[in-house]
Design a protein around this motif. Structure first.
Motif, PDB file in Angstrom:
ATOM      1  N   LYS A  14      41.829  22.942  47.195  1.00  0.00           N
ATOM      2  CA  LYS A  14      41.002  23.535  48.258  1.00  0.00           C
ATOM      3  C   LYS A  14      41.802  24.459  49.177  1.00  0.00           C
ATOM      4  CE  LYS A  14      37.344  21.225  46.997  1.00  0.00           C
ATOM      5  NZ  LYS A  14      36.505  21.793  45.997  1.00  0.00           N
ATOM      6  N   ALA A  15      42.957  24.917  48.730  1.00  0.00           N
ATOM      7  CA  ALA A  15      43.749  25.882  49.479  1.00  0.00           C
ATOM      8  C   ALA A  15      43.453  27.278  48.931  1.00  0.00           C
ATOM      9  CB  ALA A  15      45.237  25.572  49.361  1.00  0.00           C
ATOM     10  N   TYR A  16      43.609  28.275  49.782  1.00  0.00           N
ATOM     11  CA  TYR A  16      43.333  29.656  49.398  1.00  0.00           C
ATOM     12  C   TYR A  16      44.641  30.395  49.156  1.00  0.00           C
ATOM     13  CZ  TYR A  16      38.690  28.540  51.080  1.00  0.00           C
ATOM     14  OH  TYR A  16      37.464  27.946  51.262  1.00  0.00           O
ATOM     15  N   TYR A  17      44.648  31.229  48.145  1.00  0.00           N
ATOM     16  CA  TYR A  17      45.842  31.956  47.745  1.00  0.00           C
ATOM     17  C   TYR A  17      45.521  33.435  47.565  1.00  0.00           C
ATOM     18  CZ  TYR A  17      47.763  27.363  46.655  1.00  0.00           C
ATOM     19  OH  TYR A  17      48.210  26.070  46.734  1.00  0.00           O
ATOM     20  N   ASP A  18      46.461  34.288  47.964  1.00  0.00           N
ATOM     21  CA  ASP A  18      46.380  35.718  47.690  1.00  0.00           C
ATOM     22  C   ASP A  18      47.019  35.980  46.348  1.00  0.00           C
ATOM     23  OD1 ASP A  18      45.243  36.442  50.196  1.00  0.00           O
ATOM     24  OD2 ASP A  18      47.223  36.328  51.121  1.00  0.00           O
ATOM     25  N   ILE A  19      46.510  36.958  45.629  1.00  0.00           N
ATOM     26  CA  ILE A  19      47.114  37.360  44.360  1.00  0.00           C
ATOM     27  C   ILE A  19      48.221  38.360  44.668  1.00  0.00           C
ATOM     28  CG2 ILE A  19      46.738  38.497  42.152  1.00  0.00           C
ATOM     29  CD1 ILE A  19      43.887  37.444  42.192  1.00  0.00           C
ATOM     30  N   VAL A  20      49.451  37.986  44.353  1.00  0.00           N
ATOM     31  CA  VAL A  20      50.618  38.845  44.605  1.00  0.00           C
ATOM     32  C   VAL A  20      50.887  39.737  43.405  1.00  0.00           C
ATOM     33  CG1 VAL A  20      53.072  38.864  45.172  1.00  0.00           C
ATOM     34  CG2 VAL A  20      51.598  37.117  46.144  1.00  0.00           C
ATOM     35  N   GLY A  21      50.673  39.206  42.215  1.00  0.00           N
ATOM     36  CA  GLY A  21      50.930  39.978  41.009  1.00  0.00           C
ATOM     37  C   GLY A  21      50.133  39.457  39.830  1.00  0.00           C
ATOM     38  N   ILE A  22      49.842  40.374  38.918  1.00  0.00           N
ATOM     39  CA  ILE A  22      49.135  40.017  37.690  1.00  0.00           C
ATOM     40  C   ILE A  22      49.927  40.596  36.532  1.00  0.00           C
ATOM     41  CG2 ILE A  22      46.996  40.198  36.377  1.00  0.00           C
ATOM     42  CD1 ILE A  22      45.633  40.902  39.090  1.00  0.00           C
ATOM     43  N   SER A  23      50.272  39.749  35.590  1.00  0.00           N
ATOM     44  CA  SER A  23      50.978  40.199  34.396  1.00  0.00           C
ATOM     45  C   SER A  23      50.028  40.052  33.210  1.00  0.00           C
ATOM     46  CB  SER A  23      52.240  39.360  34.191  1.00  0.00           C
ATOM     47  OG  SER A  23      52.894  39.763  33.021  1.00  0.00           O
ATOM     48  N   PRO A  24      49.267  41.122  32.916  1.00  0.00           N
ATOM     49  CA  PRO A  24      48.287  41.012  31.828  1.00  0.00           C
ATOM     50  C   PRO A  24      48.940  41.146  30.464  1.00  0.00           C
ATOM     51  CG  PRO A  24      48.180  43.189  32.777  1.00  0.00           C
ATOM     52  CD  PRO A  24      49.206  42.413  33.571  1.00  0.00           C
ATOM     53  N   ASP A  25      48.333  40.507  29.497  1.00  0.00           N
ATOM     54  CA  ASP A  25      48.776  40.608  28.112  1.00  0.00           C
ATOM     55  C   ASP A  25      47.817  41.566  27.410  1.00  0.00           C
ATOM     56  OD1 ASP A  25      49.652  40.334  25.546  1.00  0.00           O
ATOM     57  OD2 ASP A  25      49.310  38.182  25.402  1.00  0.00           O
ATOM     58  N   ASP A  26      48.252  42.796  27.190  1.00  0.00           N
ATOM     59  CA  ASP A  26      47.410  43.805  26.558  1.00  0.00           C
ATOM     60  C   ASP A  26      47.751  43.990  25.088  1.00  0.00           C
ATOM     61  OD1 ASP A  26      45.952  44.344  28.849  1.00  0.00           O
ATOM     62  OD2 ASP A  26      47.425  45.786  29.577  1.00  0.00           O
ATOM     63  N   SER A  27      48.243  42.942  24.463  1.00  0.00           N
ATOM     64  CA  SER A  27      48.592  43.039  23.048  1.00  0.00           C
ATOM     65  C   SER A  27      47.321  43.029  22.197  1.00  0.00           C
ATOM     66  CB  SER A  27      49.511  41.878  22.656  1.00  0.00           C
ATOM     67  OG  SER A  27      48.809  40.659  22.747  1.00  0.00           O
ATOM     68  N   ASN A  28      47.492  43.185  20.926  1.00  0.00           N
ATOM     69  CA  ASN A  28      46.361  43.184  20.000  1.00  0.00           C
ATOM     70  C   ASN A  28      46.065  41.806  19.431  1.00  0.00           C
ATOM     71  OD1 ASN A  28      45.838  45.913  20.244  1.00  0.00           O
ATOM     72  ND2 ASN A  28      47.358  46.450  18.704  1.00  0.00           N
ATOM     73  N   ASN A  29      46.622  40.782  20.023  1.00  0.00           N
ATOM     74  CA  ASN A  29      46.354  39.421  19.562  1.00  0.00           C
ATOM     75  C   ASN A  29      44.908  39.033  19.860  1.00  0.00           C
ATOM     76  OD1 ASN A  29      49.014  39.183  18.757  1.00  0.00           O
ATOM     77  ND2 ASN A  29      49.655  38.360  20.733  1.00  0.00           N
ATOM     78  N   ILE A  30      44.409  38.073  19.131  1.00  0.00           N
ATOM     79  CA  ILE A  30      43.029  37.631  19.320  1.00  0.00           C
ATOM     80  C   ILE A  30      42.872  36.933  20.669  1.00  0.00           C
ATOM     81  CG2 ILE A  30      41.249  36.071  18.455  1.00  0.00           C
ATOM     82  CD1 ILE A  30      42.390  36.618  15.650  1.00  0.00           C
ATOM     83  N   ILE A  31      43.774  36.033  20.978  1.00  0.00           N
ATOM     84  CA  ILE A  31      43.734  35.308  22.246  1.00  0.00           C
ATOM     85  C   ILE A  31      44.932  35.756  23.080  1.00  0.00           C
ATOM     86  CG2 ILE A  31      43.800  33.059  23.353  1.00  0.00           C
ATOM     87  CD1 ILE A  31      42.538  31.914  20.816  1.00  0.00           C
ATOM     88  N   THR A  32      44.655  36.290  24.261  1.00  0.00           N
ATOM     89  CA  THR A  32      45.728  36.754  25.149  1.00  0.00           C
ATOM     90  C   THR A  32      45.597  36.061  26.503  1.00  0.00           C
ATOM     91  OG1 THR A  32      44.389  38.649  25.834  1.00  0.00           O
ATOM     92  CG2 THR A  32      45.938  38.993  24.020  1.00  0.00           C
TER      93      THR A  32
END
Length: 115
Positions: free
Chosen positions: A84-102
């Motif tokens: 129940k605590a709130y958090y700011d998003i500092v960074g996002i490291s997306p997986d943009d590979s061609n894998n089926i599940i990323t």
């Protein structure tokens, strides 16, 4: 490449924004969290070497969570975890590979201004 089992994603996070409003009892201004989406996540821990590397940076007091790749996640959102605590998003490291599940690794920092 990250490898996770479906059973690792056993916690729920709510991603949303903050809406300003007024307390109906006394009219004081308040901030309310408005959930836009709910995602299951797996907590990710850092090694001791990684902890020492980020000491003294803006990432020092942050936590990491892993979610299935989702383009709707952005840095303007607020995250409420199961504690129940709130958090700011500092960074996002997306997986943009061609894998089926990323997976995306989302770095969160505790937001103490929202109660």
């Amino acid at each position: 490449m990250l490898k996770y089992k479906p059973s690792d994603f056993n916690k729920k996070a709510q991603f949303g924004t903050i809406k300003s409003g007024y307390n109906p009892r006394n009219g004081n201004p308040i901030k309310q969290f408005v959930a836009e989406m709910k995602l299951k996540y797996a907590p990710r821990t850092r090694t001791m070497s990684q902890q020492y590397t980020i000491a003294g940076t803006k990432f020092e007091d942050t936590i990491l969570i892993v979610v299935r790749h989702n383009k709707a996640i952005n840095k303007k959102q607020i995250v409420m975890l199961q504690d129940k605590a709130y958090y700011d998003i500092v960074g996002i490291s997306p997986d943009d590979s061609n894998n089926i599940i990323t997976y995306d690794i989302v770095t969160l920092k505790l937001n103490t201004s929202i109660k």
